[in-house]
Design a protein around this motif. Sequence first.
Motif, PDB file in Angstrom:
ATOM      1  N   ARG A  34     -28.446 -67.589 -21.414  1.00 52.92           N
ATOM      2  CA  ARG A  34     -28.625 -68.812 -21.740  1.00 52.92           C
ATOM      3  C   ARG A  34     -29.177 -69.257 -22.931  1.00 52.92           C
ATOM      4  N   ASN A  35     -28.720 -68.056 -23.805  1.00 47.25           N
ATOM      5  CA  ASN A  35     -29.549 -67.941 -25.540  1.00 47.25           C
ATOM      6  C   ASN A  35     -28.548 -67.190 -26.479  1.00 47.25           C
ATOM      7  N   GLU A  36     -26.994 -68.733 -26.607  1.00 42.77           N
ATOM      8  CA  GLU A  36     -26.051 -67.643 -27.419  1.00 42.77           C
ATOM      9  C   GLU A  36     -26.693 -66.945 -28.762  1.00 42.77           C
ATOM     10  N   ALA A  37     -27.968 -67.757 -29.109  1.00 43.36           N
ATOM     11  CA  ALA A  37     -27.991 -67.803 -30.339  1.00 43.36           C
ATOM     12  C   ALA A  37     -28.770 -66.684 -31.017  1.00 43.36           C
ATOM     13  N   ASP A  38     -29.719 -65.992 -29.695  1.00 43.22           N
ATOM     14  CA  ASP A  38     -30.396 -65.066 -29.648  1.00 43.22           C
ATOM     15  C   ASP A  38     -29.237 -63.601 -29.299  1.00 43.22           C
ATOM     16  N   TYR A  39     -29.085 -64.134 -28.302  1.00 43.33           N
ATOM     17  CA  TYR A  39     -28.192 -62.500 -27.250  1.00 43.33           C
ATOM     18  C   TYR A  39     -26.372 -62.635 -27.437  1.00 43.33           C
ATOM     19  N   GLY A  40     -25.769 -63.313 -28.673  1.00 40.24           N
ATOM     20  CA  GLY A  40     -24.152 -63.733 -28.400  1.00 40.24           C
ATOM     21  C   GLY A  40     -23.694 -64.366 -27.115  1.00 40.24           C
ATOM     22  N   ARG A  41     -23.033 -64.340 -27.392  1.00 39.29           N
ATOM     23  CA  ARG A  41     -21.816 -65.221 -26.412  1.00 39.29           C
ATOM     24  C   ARG A  41     -21.460 -63.792 -25.681  1.00 39.29           C
ATOM     25  N   GLY A  42     -20.771 -64.156 -24.586  1.00 41.98           N
ATOM     26  CA  GLY A  42     -20.384 -63.506 -23.493  1.00 41.98           C
ATOM     27  C   GLY A  42     -21.511 -62.535 -22.049  1.00 41.98           C
ATOM     28  N   THR A  43     -20.584 -62.355 -21.216  1.00 41.21           N
ATOM     29  CA  THR A  43     -21.326 -61.695 -20.167  1.00 41.21           C
ATOM     30  C   THR A  43     -21.258 -60.604 -19.952  1.00 41.21           C
ATOM     31  N   PRO A  44     -22.137 -59.695 -20.120  1.00 40.13           N
ATOM     32  CA  PRO A  44     -22.033 -58.346 -19.150  1.00 40.13           C
ATOM     33  C   PRO A  44     -22.548 -58.022 -18.466  1.00 40.13           C
ATOM     34  N   TRP A  45     -21.754 -56.942 -17.896  1.00 43.05           N
ATOM     35  CA  TRP A  45     -22.813 -56.681 -16.429  1.00 43.05           C
ATOM     36  C   TRP A  45     -23.886 -55.334 -16.207  1.00 43.05           C
ATOM     37  N   TYR A  46     -25.170 -56.150 -15.480  1.00 43.92           N
ATOM     38  CA  TYR A  46     -26.224 -54.938 -15.389  1.00 43.92           C
ATOM     39  C   TYR A  46     -26.065 -54.344 -14.239  1.00 43.92           C
ATOM     40  N   ARG A  47     -26.667 -53.202 -13.877  1.00 45.79           N
ATOM     41  CA  ARG A  47     -27.360 -52.900 -13.085  1.00 45.79           C
ATOM     42  C   ARG A  47     -29.335 -52.815 -12.629  1.00 45.79           C
ATOM     43  N   ILE A  48     -29.366 -53.606 -11.233  1.00 45.82           N
ATOM     44  CA  ILE A  48     -30.666 -52.504 -10.632  1.00 45.82           C
ATOM     45  C   ILE A  48     -30.157 -51.918  -9.375  1.00 45.82           C
ATOM     46  N   SER A  49     -31.305 -50.902  -8.605  1.00 49.49           N
ATOM     47  CA  SER A  49     -30.640 -50.556  -7.243  1.00 49.49           C
ATOM     48  C   SER A  49     -32.492 -50.557  -6.735  1.00 49.49           C
TER      49      SER A  49
END
Length: 456
Positions: A34-49
């Motif tokens: 929720r911070n396009e200025a610092d992290y750019g556009r788009g949504t990646p997948w992350y992983r936890i276990s």
Amino acid sequence: MKKLFYRPEGAVCADFIPFCEGGDFELFYLRDWRNEADYGRGTPWYRISTDDFFHYTEHGEALARGSDQDQDLFVFTGSVIAAQGQYHIFYTGHNPDFPSQGKPAQAVMHAVSDDLERWVKRPEDAFYADAARYDPDHFRDPFVFWDEEAGLYRMLLVARRRVENYNAGFTAQYTSCDLANWTEGEPFWAPNLYNTHECPDLFRMGDKWYLVFSEYSDTRRTRYVMADHLKGPWRMPADDCFDGKAYYAAKTAQRDGKRYLFGWVATRAGNSDDGAWEWGGNLAVHELVQREDGTLGCRMPEQLEQAWVPAARLEKALLAGAEGKAEQLLFSDCGKRWRVDMDLAYTPGTYSFGLSFRQDFASRHGYKLEFLPGEGIVRFGAVTRALQSAELYRRVPMAPGEPLHLSLIAEEDVLVLYVGDRALSIRICEPQGSSLALFCVGGSLKAEDITRYCLS
């Protein structure tokens, strides 16, 4: 990381894609800063276990987003499957800029891995909706599974017909023999009830099949239908929800004969109790329970239930509210992470009863979970003012004299109530205290075996 309701630092987690081969649960999820200025556009997948649903190991980014010129600028929901000697992710590639360029916003895309760590995208396997019949901008959330009886792979998809009808969404079906080439089949389930059927998930439990989906319409809940055979017909149970409106996009995974539901509890705009529900929040996990009639319920996962140790206990409490509201303080300071169990029984003539919590006794500001026997529901609200949360409720079977077993677990601003095999997840944004009290309006209420727990 030790968390009841996982949320990444500096971000929120949206749709979870669970996968398990008998060891830890591998939970892929959509991360939004929720911070396009610092992290750019788009949504990646992350992983936890996790092994126990409160210790989580973070593994970082799993599937990177594309550029502004790529179909998968936003890597949206899909599924993970082990097949043909590899792991496969089928996911939604979404680019909101494409429709203005005459291209579809969404496509079904494919990536492969040998170890769940390093993923290689296969853009040549991407495919799109038939734009002559279906909305090309609502073609997403592929769920892939092996149909042993038919000897082929099936993919369930979110799709919408090209008609002027808000309820044009349905669960589409495609088949493949090689996981690269897909053929459209007959619609899997098309009740003409909802805008879209998001995040489809399918499993068998006992002799029943269950199709789980998230209704992206005005009520917005994760629902299910059931059938005796994979081909249907699909039946809608009277209570077809797993939780309330705050819990969304839930999908399932199984281990050791038990199946679990992984969804997220939404944040609220402006971190306000009256703010609109937002996309993404904290992870919450329920264990699914199959009732004698085949319908499904939810309970606290056994691993999590066994992780608590008693911290304080009250044998019983009795409230009489025949001429108004009676209230009794149980615990003045529960802290920020706690669990309370109890058995409640009310008498005929009781209008309402329940729990008030996180309350400031000077201003009376706080929250409540209110049971309304006349309506057959438990509803979340505020003690002294109206909240824009009237839709946050759960049906609960109840009758005078019949004990109701409650477990309420809390961590900071997220709480989950279990009543028997019903669940209700809530978020509170403006807590003033850390107390817990009982109340009763009309009639009388008895509480027994009141126990407060802390995590071991």
